[in-house]
Write a protein that holds these residues in place. Structure first.
Motif, short mmCIF file in Angstrom:
data_model
loop_
_atom_site.label_atom_id
_atom_site.label_comp_id
_atom_site.label_asym_id
_atom_site.label_seq_id
_atom_site.Cartn_x
_atom_site.Cartn_y
_atom_site.Cartn_z
N GLU A 42 31.47 42.66 31.05
CA GLU A 42 31.43 43.22 29.70
C GLU A 42 30.81 42.23 28.72
O GLU A 42 30.03 42.61 27.85
CB GLU A 42 32.83 43.60 29.23
CG GLU A 42 33.42 44.75 30.01
CD GLU A 42 34.86 45.02 29.66
OE1 GLU A 42 35.18 45.00 28.45
OE2 GLU A 42 35.65 45.25 30.58
N PHE A 43 31.14 40.95 28.84
CA PHE A 43 30.54 39.94 27.98
C PHE A 43 29.06 39.78 28.27
O PHE A 43 28.27 39.59 27.36
CB PHE A 43 31.26 38.60 28.17
CG PHE A 43 32.31 38.36 27.14
CD1 PHE A 43 32.06 37.58 26.04
CD2 PHE A 43 33.56 38.94 27.28
CE1 PHE A 43 33.04 37.36 25.08
CE2 PHE A 43 34.54 38.74 26.34
CZ PHE A 43 34.29 37.95 25.23
N GLU A 44 28.70 39.85 29.53
CA GLU A 44 27.30 39.70 29.90
C GLU A 44 26.44 40.77 29.24
O GLU A 44 25.30 40.54 28.88
CB GLU A 44 27.15 39.76 31.42
CG GLU A 44 25.75 39.49 31.91
CD GLU A 44 25.64 39.55 33.42
OE1 GLU A 44 24.53 39.31 33.90
OE2 GLU A 44 26.64 39.86 34.09
N LYS A 45 27.00 41.95 29.06
CA LYS A 45 26.25 43.07 28.48
C LYS A 45 26.16 43.04 26.96
O LYS A 45 25.40 43.80 26.38
CB LYS A 45 26.91 44.39 28.91
CG LYS A 45 26.75 44.66 30.38
CD LYS A 45 27.44 45.95 30.77
CE LYS A 45 27.32 46.20 32.26
NZ LYS A 45 28.02 47.42 32.66
N LEU A 46 26.92 42.18 26.31
CA LEU A 46 27.00 42.18 24.85
C LEU A 46 25.66 42.07 24.14
O LEU A 46 25.41 42.78 23.19
CB LEU A 46 27.91 41.05 24.37
CG LEU A 46 29.39 41.31 24.43
CD1 LEU A 46 30.15 40.07 23.97
CD2 LEU A 46 29.79 42.51 23.61
N GLY A 92 42.50 31.38 17.56
CA GLY A 92 41.25 32.06 17.89
C GLY A 92 40.10 31.10 18.19
O GLY A 92 39.01 31.53 18.52
N MET A 93 40.34 29.82 18.08
CA MET A 93 39.28 28.82 18.28
C MET A 93 39.19 28.41 19.75
O MET A 93 40.19 28.01 20.34
CB MET A 93 39.54 27.58 17.42
CG MET A 93 39.60 27.88 15.93
SD MET A 93 38.07 28.60 15.27
CE MET A 93 36.95 27.24 15.50
N ILE A 94 37.97 28.55 20.32
CA ILE A 94 37.73 28.17 21.71
C ILE A 94 36.22 28.09 21.92
O ILE A 94 35.45 28.75 21.22
CB ILE A 94 38.37 29.20 22.67
CG1 ILE A 94 38.45 28.65 24.10
CG2 ILE A 94 37.65 30.53 22.61
CD1 ILE A 94 39.34 29.47 25.02
N SER A 95 35.81 27.29 22.87
CA SER A 95 34.38 27.23 23.18
C SER A 95 33.98 28.50 23.94
O SER A 95 34.83 29.15 24.57
CB SER A 95 34.06 26.00 24.04
OG SER A 95 34.54 26.17 25.36
N LEU A 96 32.73 28.83 23.88
CA LEU A 96 32.25 30.02 24.58
C LEU A 96 32.46 29.86 26.08
O LEU A 96 32.91 30.81 26.75
CB LEU A 96 30.77 30.26 24.28
CG LEU A 96 30.13 31.45 24.99
CD1 LEU A 96 30.86 32.75 24.64
CD2 LEU A 96 28.66 31.55 24.63
N GLU A 97 32.20 28.69 26.62
CA GLU A 97 32.38 28.47 28.05
C GLU A 97 33.84 28.70 28.48
O GLU A 97 34.11 29.37 29.47
CB GLU A 97 31.94 27.06 28.45
CG GLU A 97 32.07 26.80 29.93
CD GLU A 97 31.60 25.42 30.34
OE1 GLU A 97 31.61 25.15 31.55
OE2 GLU A 97 31.22 24.61 29.47
N SER A 98 34.77 28.17 27.69
CA SER A 98 36.19 28.37 28.02
C SER A 98 36.58 29.84 27.89
O SER A 98 37.33 30.36 28.71
CB SER A 98 37.07 27.51 27.11
OG SER A 98 36.89 26.15 27.41
N MET A 99 36.05 30.50 26.87
CA MET A 99 36.34 31.92 26.70
C MET A 99 35.86 32.71 27.91
O MET A 99 36.58 33.57 28.43
CB MET A 99 35.64 32.43 25.43
CG MET A 99 35.75 33.91 25.23
SD MET A 99 37.43 34.41 24.87
CE MET A 99 37.11 35.90 24.00
N LEU A 100 34.68 32.41 28.40
CA LEU A 100 34.15 33.11 29.56
C LEU A 100 34.96 32.83 30.81
O LEU A 100 35.15 33.72 31.65
CB LEU A 100 32.67 32.76 29.76
CG LEU A 100 31.75 33.23 28.63
CD1 LEU A 100 30.33 32.74 28.88
CD2 LEU A 100 31.78 34.73 28.45
N LYS A 101 35.47 31.63 30.94
CA LYS A 101 36.34 31.31 32.07
C LYS A 101 37.61 32.15 32.04
O LYS A 101 38.08 32.63 33.08
CB LYS A 101 36.70 29.82 32.07
CG LYS A 101 35.56 28.91 32.46
CD LYS A 101 35.99 27.46 32.38
CE LYS A 101 34.88 26.52 32.78
NZ LYS A 101 35.32 25.10 32.71
N LEU A 102 38.17 32.33 30.85
CA LEU A 102 39.37 33.15 30.71
C LEU A 102 39.06 34.61 31.02
O LEU A 102 39.80 35.27 31.74
CB LEU A 102 39.94 33.03 29.29
CG LEU A 102 40.46 31.67 28.88
CD1 LEU A 102 40.83 31.67 27.41
CD2 LEU A 102 41.64 31.25 29.74
#
Length: 89
Positions: free
Chosen positions: A70-74, A51-61
């Motif tokens: 959906e993430f932008e609206k959080l 479950g460990m990842i940087s926010l930037e990498s998560m957003l790329k995925l």
């Protein structure tokens, strides 16, 4: 502190499992997702397992799965007062 709510660690593990599920539903290997997202396969493997990842990498995925909006609206304000200006003359 968290009571019945999930902890941040539990949520990151859930995100890792969801990415794994989305990847498999689309019949993508880790290498495929790594190439499409720009996130190294080793980082992807670690994320899916821990479950460990940087926010930037998560957003790329997330972008690969067309879920970035959906993430932008959080963290957008969700109360009526913050949207009142939309209806002002």
């Amino acid at each position: 502190m968290y009571g019945l709510e999930k902890t941040p660690k539990e949520i990151t593990l859930i995100f890792g499992k969801r990415v794994t599920q989305l990847r498999k539903e689309r019949k993508m290997s880790r290498e495929d997702l790594a190439n499409r997202s720009g996130v190294p396969a080793s980082t992807l493997r670690k994320f899916e397992q821990t479950g460990m990842i940087s926010l930037e990498s998560m957003l790329k995925l997330v972008k690969v799965f067309n879920r970035l909006e959906e993430f932008e609206k959080l963290l957008q304000p969700n109360d009526l007062e913050s949207k009142r200006h939309l209806f002002d003359d």
